[in-house]
Motif scaffolding. Structure first.
Motif, short mmCIF file in Angstrom:
data_model
loop_
_atom_site.label_atom_id
_atom_site.label_comp_id
_atom_site.label_asym_id
_atom_site.label_seq_id
_atom_site.Cartn_x
_atom_site.Cartn_y
_atom_site.Cartn_z
N PRO A 1 48.52 57.76 74.69
CA PRO A 1 48.16 58.56 75.88
C PRO A 1 47.76 57.66 77.05
O PRO A 1 47.21 56.58 76.87
CB PRO A 1 46.97 59.40 75.39
N VAL A 2 48.05 58.13 78.25
CA VAL A 2 47.73 57.39 79.47
C VAL A 2 46.53 58.04 80.13
O VAL A 2 46.42 59.27 80.21
CB VAL A 2 48.93 57.38 80.44
N ALA A 3 45.63 57.19 80.61
CA ALA A 3 44.41 57.71 81.26
C ALA A 3 44.79 58.59 82.45
O ALA A 3 45.69 58.24 83.22
CB ALA A 3 43.54 56.55 81.72
N PRO A 4 44.10 59.72 82.63
CA PRO A 4 44.43 60.63 83.75
C PRO A 4 44.39 59.94 85.10
O PRO A 4 45.21 60.23 85.98
CB PRO A 4 43.36 61.72 83.64
N GLY A 5 43.43 59.02 85.30
CA GLY A 5 43.35 58.34 86.59
C GLY A 5 44.58 57.50 86.87
O GLY A 5 45.05 57.41 88.01
N VAL A 6 45.12 56.85 85.83
CA VAL A 6 46.33 56.03 85.99
C VAL A 6 47.50 56.92 86.38
O VAL A 6 48.28 56.60 87.30
CB VAL A 6 46.63 55.25 84.69
N LEU A 7 47.62 58.06 85.71
CA LEU A 7 48.71 58.99 86.03
C LEU A 7 48.57 59.52 87.45
O LEU A 7 49.56 59.64 88.19
CB LEU A 7 48.69 60.16 85.03
N ALA A 8 47.32 59.83 87.86
CA ALA A 8 47.10 60.40 89.20
C ALA A 8 47.45 59.38 90.28
O ALA A 8 48.08 59.72 91.30
CB ALA A 8 45.65 60.84 89.33
N ASP A 9 47.06 58.11 90.08
CA ASP A 9 47.36 57.08 91.08
C ASP A 9 48.88 56.90 91.22
O ASP A 9 49.40 56.79 92.33
CB ASP A 9 46.73 55.75 90.68
N ALA A 10 49.56 56.84 90.09
CA ALA A 10 51.01 56.64 90.13
C ALA A 10 51.70 57.83 90.79
O ALA A 10 52.63 57.65 91.59
CB ALA A 10 51.55 56.43 88.71
N GLU A 11 51.26 59.03 90.45
CA GLU A 11 51.89 60.22 91.04
C GLU A 11 51.67 60.25 92.54
O GLU A 11 52.60 60.56 93.32
CB GLU A 11 51.33 61.49 90.41
N ALA B 1 55.71 63.41 84.53
CA ALA B 1 55.63 64.75 83.92
C ALA B 1 55.83 64.66 82.41
O ALA B 1 55.12 65.32 81.64
CB ALA B 1 56.69 65.66 84.54
N THR B 2 56.74 63.85 82.02
CA THR B 2 57.00 63.70 80.59
C THR B 2 55.79 63.11 79.88
O THR B 2 55.37 63.60 78.83
CB THR B 2 58.22 62.78 80.37
N ARG B 3 55.19 62.05 80.47
CA ARG B 3 54.03 61.43 79.84
C ARG B 3 52.79 62.34 79.90
O ARG B 3 51.85 62.15 79.13
CB ARG B 3 53.72 60.09 80.52
N SER B 4 52.81 63.31 80.80
CA SER B 4 51.69 64.25 80.90
C SER B 4 51.86 65.45 79.98
O SER B 4 51.03 66.38 80.02
CB SER B 4 51.55 64.73 82.35
N GLY B 5 52.91 65.47 79.18
CA GLY B 5 53.12 66.56 78.24
C GLY B 5 53.91 67.72 78.78
O GLY B 5 53.80 68.85 78.27
N ASP B 6 54.71 67.48 79.82
CA ASP B 6 55.53 68.55 80.41
C ASP B 6 56.99 68.10 80.42
O ASP B 6 57.56 67.80 81.48
CB ASP B 6 55.05 68.85 81.83
N PRO B 7 57.63 68.04 79.23
CA PRO B 7 59.00 67.52 79.16
C PRO B 7 60.01 68.39 79.90
O PRO B 7 61.01 67.87 80.40
CB PRO B 7 59.30 67.49 77.65
N SER B 8 59.76 69.69 80.01
CA SER B 8 60.71 70.55 80.72
C SER B 8 60.80 70.17 82.19
O SER B 8 61.89 70.04 82.76
CB SER B 8 60.30 72.01 80.58
N THR B 9 59.63 69.97 82.81
CA THR B 9 59.63 69.54 84.21
C THR B 9 60.24 68.14 84.33
O THR B 9 60.99 67.85 85.28
CB THR B 9 58.21 69.53 84.77
N GLY B 10 59.93 67.29 83.35
CA GLY B 10 60.52 65.95 83.36
C GLY B 10 62.03 66.00 83.33
O GLY B 10 62.70 65.27 84.07
N ALA C 1 67.68 62.20 76.14
CA ALA C 1 66.62 62.14 75.13
C ALA C 1 65.69 63.34 75.23
O ALA C 1 65.29 63.92 74.21
CB ALA C 1 65.84 60.83 75.29
N LEU C 2 65.34 63.72 76.46
CA LEU C 2 64.47 64.88 76.64
C LEU C 2 65.15 66.17 76.19
O LEU C 2 64.53 67.04 75.57
CB LEU C 2 64.05 64.99 78.10
N ALA C 3 66.44 66.30 76.53
CA ALA C 3 67.18 67.50 76.12
C ALA C 3 67.21 67.61 74.60
O ALA C 3 67.06 68.70 74.03
CB ALA C 3 68.59 67.46 76.69
N HIS C 4 67.41 66.48 73.95
CA HIS C 4 67.40 66.48 72.48
C HIS C 4 66.02 66.93 71.96
O HIS C 4 65.93 67.75 71.04
CB HIS C 4 67.74 65.08 71.97
N HIS C 5 64.96 66.40 72.58
CA HIS C 5 63.60 66.77 72.18
C HIS C 5 63.33 68.26 72.41
O HIS C 5 62.61 68.90 71.62
CB HIS C 5 62.60 65.92 72.99
#
Length: 1009
Positions: free
Chosen positions: A541-551, A586-595, A624-628
């Motif tokens: 898992p990635v820290a929420p702050g890291v994800l927020a800065d990148a986004e 989005a994918t790393r945040s647990g939202d593969p559909s949006t990804g 890979a996401l479609a397969h998942h």
């Protein structure tokens, strides 16, 4: 040799020798057996020993030895024909044909002698009352060999017009010879049509379809039917590999490799048969072999591999150019000897034409492992070139081309700037060739791009030069790129610190109009990439702050550029990459559909911008996401798009991975043919990338599995054996190794190589023995037992069946246990253990079935649970009842077959009565199952009827036959019967009815006992 004491022991020894592999050892044994035959004082023994010698010589590399034993046989025939029985009389006339062909292959035998021999053959055939078909076939061979086309055509027509009789070659050999002539004349379609029944297995013999498969390779390539050619090579080479006498066919396979870009495999073929370079027993096949060796070596020399070490005649180290000269010289010398004998130049002309052949396919992947010579680089997939094939040669033109490529983000821009740098260095000091600061900045910038994490200094130099050239915005972008490569080099904190100043300054500069959108977007994208590195590198898992800065950084890029590209490819690429970054987040945040949606959007934007090669990475992620997400169709679309958009710009390893993934997806929906094609491409590109032992082995594993599913056993065996050379438990997993061994065992079993099949299955079982779940271990042990039994190793088979039975018992699998007991019973009947042990084992099988049924029937119906569980319990009971019925049926068959010819009448009668009892029980067990076991019941009923006739009860036999007919009449008249389980297929019904009618006829004609 002391074992040869009489004629029977001599015959057994000759039969045993016939089963040995072709070669000098078998020939030497035949010579020893002739010496032993002469000691017996039986003329027919000597005749048969001479015939055996002729046969082994003919099927070996020592064909020149045939003439002496044949001359002796012919003399014995002329002196005492009564010493020959019917079989040996036939054999003597049969081998006349071998002599004709054998003489043609020996240049020291004069043509006049061959013509005289042809006349002798015609005379003797006429005296014996044989058709002239074989004679005209032999005459055709002579005429075709010397190049007399008119005579060959006449003899060919006469051959086909003459009646087939006992002396005519088998259908397979005749069709091969006829097709060969069509191919020689360029009539490839006609040749392949004639060979069809041989290639499909309708007609076979000791050397067919081996030679037809080899002969078909060149015609198939000329017709562009490369898929068939590949299949024929894999299947055909497997057949000729172990047959010493098939050097000519072997040469066809080496030629195929030389003409299809498979030089590496051609070298492996040469290495397998070093004796083929020097064996002199059949000069014609030696000429053929040396001719294609020269062809193969010339291909290597053309590819810059003249100094490559290659397999050659023993005694020295050979290079490709050295072996080319040697093989060419030896082949031409042999051809000259034939031409001198024939009085024509035809053999030399054909040889030169063969050695001069050009590749018919530049790249034909075979799917099998081959160690590629270092300098052999296969041609890429043919596509329309995206760039000019020829570089300009002056500095100004090089500079213009490099700038055009980089401005439009074309592939090879980095290489183009490297060419500018080299040209500038070479021209240093020449008037008019001085580059300005901007030019040098771009050279340094692209040098940094080529160096990856080592490019910091180059980017810093580029920044200074951009400043000097008056472009502060591009200087900041270069410094931001330097910061990014620090992140790539494992310095994330340093990278974040290094990008802060360029980021702040470029925003201020842009706000004041001091730089453009491109430069500002470049700095912002470098910063977004730096902030994404922790996301890419995180294993968990990635820290929420890291994800927020990148986004926030990615969205800042989009806010700046989106909607403002206006046809600028660089800006459009920034938008697409921004969406790709958001997709990853989005994918790393647990939202593969949006990804998935964002990856699809990014890919489409790259394609719309005319930059499809940038879409490949994201289409692969989308797949890979479609397969998942359980969307195989979406995964397939994405993978196909990635291959299309990557085109010639895909790196070999990337191409291999995409094809391999597509093979998995396509294979998952049952498209084994297309899946095999993609696995084949994956194996090829993995080899090109140097990933043969890893990715390539996995691709070959998949390819072999798809070929197995298509029933292409020989091809699959070649591929799977090749895969196993690299597959390892640590690298690929023990499941992959076991499955590959399993598939290979199935292939070898289908090909009749039962001992080898047993070895593979036992090896797989040994690995599976350590698995927690033992069903695969039991199945493999059972299959290995089957192979051992078919290989004629009953003791080993019994032990394997016993092992399997123990495993089935531990798993509670009654069906497997019962079948292992039945198999052991049949094995016991063939061994010294005899009928007693066989009866005991079959009785145990009956008891196991009965006990299992009893346990089911004793269970409380209330324990069945749901309606589905209750239905499953009913189905399980029905399967057990069917197993019991089959066991009674086999018990009856076993008892009937246990009767020995020398048993007394009482013993025979008792055994048949016992067999009839078991058959009757089988009928009684099957009867309550109704239509579901109709064929099983009628088969047992008919078997019981035949036993009734053996016991002298014709009326009972006829009654059983009529019961069978009545059963099928009832089914035919039942409008609800639709035969949904295949029990009432028409072929089986017709066979059962016919057998019942025959039984009635026999019973009617038989007097009551």
């Amino acid at each position: 040799m002391s074992g040869i004491t009489d004629f029977d022991s001599l015959r057994r020894a000759m039969a045993d020798n016939s089963e040995q592999p072709e070669g000098p050892a078998r020939n030497a044994r035949a010579e020893q057996l002739l010496a032993e035959a002469e000691k017996l004082g039986v003329p027919l023994a000597v005749i048969e020993a001479l015939g055996h010698q002729l046969k082994v010589y003919n099927y070996s590399s020592e064909k020149a030895k045939m003439f002496v034993p044949f001359a002796r046989l012919l003399r014995m025939w002329d002196e005492r024909p009564e010493d020959f029985d019917a079989y040996e009389t036939h054999s003597l006339h049969w081998v006349f044909k071998w002599m004709s062909a054998g003489m043609l292959d020996q240049p020291h035998i004069p043509l006049a002698s061959i013509e005289k021999w042809l006349g002798e053959m015609e005379h003797r055939y006429r005296l014996a009352g044989h058709s002239e078909r074989a004679v005209r076939s032999a005459e055709f061979s002579v005429a075709a060999h010397i190049g007399d086309r008119a005579r060959a055509e006449r003899a060919f027509a006469a051959w086909l017009a003459a009646d087939r009789d006992a002396m005519a070659d088998c259908h397979a050999c005749e069709l091969h010879g006829q097709g060969w002539w069509h191919a020689e004349l360029g009539r490839d379609e006609e040749a392949l049509e004639l060979w069809g029944p041989v290639l499909e297995g309708a007609y076979t013999c000791a050397h067919e379809p081996h030679t037809a498969l080899a002969s078909s390779l060149l015609p198939l390539l000329r017709l562009g039917r490369v898929e068939e050619a590949r299949a024929h090579h894999l299947r055909g080479f497997r057949l000729v590999r172990a047959m010493e006498s098939m050097r000519g066919a072997y040469a066809d396979h080496v030629e195929f490799c030389a003409l299809t870009g498979n030089e590496a495999r051609g070298l492996e073929l040469l290495a397998e048969r070093p004796a083929y370079f020097t064996d002199d027993g059949q000069p014609q096949s030696k000429l053929d072999f040396l001719g294609v060796v020269a062809l193969l070596m010339d291909r290597l020399v053309e590819r810059g591999l003249g100094g490559q070490t290659v397999p050659g005649p023993a005694g020295r180290t050979w290079t490709a150019d050295g072996l080319s000269a040697y093989a060419r010289g030896e082949a031409l010398a042999l051809a000259a000897r034939f031409d001198a004998r024939n009085g024509t130049s035809y053999v030399s002309e054909r040889l030169r034409e063969r050695m001069a052949r050009r590749p018919l396919v530049e790249r034909l992947p075979l799917g099998v492992r081959a160690v590629r010579p270092a300098a052999v680089v296969p041609s890429p997939v043919p596509v329309a070139p995206a760039e000019p094939a020829r570089e300009p040669d002056d500095l100004a033109a090089l500079l213009a081309r490099a700038r055009q490529l980089s401005d439009t983000l074309r592939p090879h821009a980095v290489e183009a700037w490297a060419a500018v740098a080299r040209a500038a260095e070479d021209a240093e000091g020449d008037a008019g060739t001085v580059l300005d600061a901007r030019d040098r900045a771009e050279i340094a910038d692209h040098e940094g791009m080529s160096l990856g994490p080592e490019g910091v200094a180059s980017f810093e130099r580029a920044a200074a030069l951009y400043e000097q050239a008056g472009d502060p915005g591009e200087a900041l972008a270069a410094r931001a790129r330097a910061a990014y490569v620090r992140a790539l080099g494992g310095e994330p904190e340093e990278a974040r610190a290094a990008v802060t100043e360029p980021y702040d300054r470029v925003l201020a500069l842009y706000a004041d109009g001091g730089t453009g959108l491109r430069q500002t977007a470049g700095v912002l994208m470098s910063r977004a990439r730096i902030l994404m590195r922790p996301v890419h590198e995180a294993e968990g898992p990635v820290a929420p702050g890291v994800l927020a800065d990148a986004e926030a950084a990615a969205r800042e890029v989009l806010a700046l550029v989106e909607g403002r590209a206006d046809g600028d490819g660089r800006l459009a690429a920034r938008v697409a990459e921004g969406h790709a970054l958001l997709a990853e987040l989005a994918t790393r945040s647990g939202d593969p559909s949006t990804g998935a949606e964002l990856f699809a959007r990014a890919s489409a934007e790259f394609v719309a911008a005319g930059l499809p090669w940038f879409a490949v990475e994201y289409e692969a992620r989308l797949a890979a996401l479609a397969h998942h997400l359980g969307d195989p169709a979406g995964a397939e679309r994405a993978l196909r798009a990635a291959l299309e958009h990557g085109g010639e710009h895909l790196e070999p390893v990337g191409r291999a991975q995409l094809h391999l993934q597509l093979a998995e997806v396509v294979g998952g929906r049952g498209q084994a043919d297309e899946a095999a094609e993609h696995a084949l491409e994956a194996a090829h590109w993995a080899d090109v990338a140097g990933e043969g032992p890893t990715l390539g082995a996995w691709a070959r594993h998949q390819l072999g599995g798809h070929l197995v599913r298509r029933g292409r056993w020989a091809e699959a065996a070649e591929v799977l054996e090749s895969a196993l050379a690299d597959l390892g438990v640590e690298t690929h997993g023990d499941g992959t190794v076991v499955q590959t061994q399993w598939w290979l065992g199935d292939c070898l079993s289908e090909l009749g190589e039962h001992r080898e099949a047993a070895e593979r299955r036992l090896q797989a079982a040994e690995i599976a023995r350590h698995w927690p779940e033992q069903h695969d271990h039991a199945t493999l042990a059972h299959l290995a037992a089957e192979s051992l039994g078919q290989a004629g190793l009953p003791a080993e088979a019994d032990r394997a069946y016993a092992r399997a039975g123990e495993l089935w018992r531990s798993l509670g699998n009654v069906h497997g246990l019962v079948r292992s007991l039945r198999a052991r019973a049949w094995l016991a009947l063939r061994t010294q253990e005899g009928p007693g042990t066989a009866r005991t084992l079959m009785a145990d099988a009956v008891e196991e079935c009965a006990d299992a049924l009893g346990a089911l029937d004793a269970a409380d119906p209330a324990d069945a649970g749901s309606a589905q569980e209750a239905a499953e319990a009913v189905a399980a009971r029905q399967r057990l009842v069917e197993e019991l019925g089959h066991t009674h049926r086999q018990f009856g068959d076993l008892l009937a077959r246990s009767v020995a010819e020398d048993d007394d009448d009482a013993s025979i009668g008792a055994a048949l009565e016992e067999a009839l009892t078991q058959m009757t029980r089988a009928v009684a067990v099957f009867a309550p199952l109704g239509d579901a076991a109709l064929h099983a019941r009628t088969g047992a009923e008919l078997a019981a009827g035949w036993l009734e006739t053996d016991l002298g009860r014709p009326s009972d036999a006829a009654a059983r036959a009529r019961a069978v007919l009545a059963a099928y009449d009832a089914v035919a008249g039942d409008p609800s019967g639709d035969g949904d389980d295949g029990d009432r297929d028409e072929e089986t019904v017709r066979a059962r009815r016919a057998e019942a009618e025959q039984l009635i006829q026999v019973a009617t004609e038989q007097p009551a006992g």
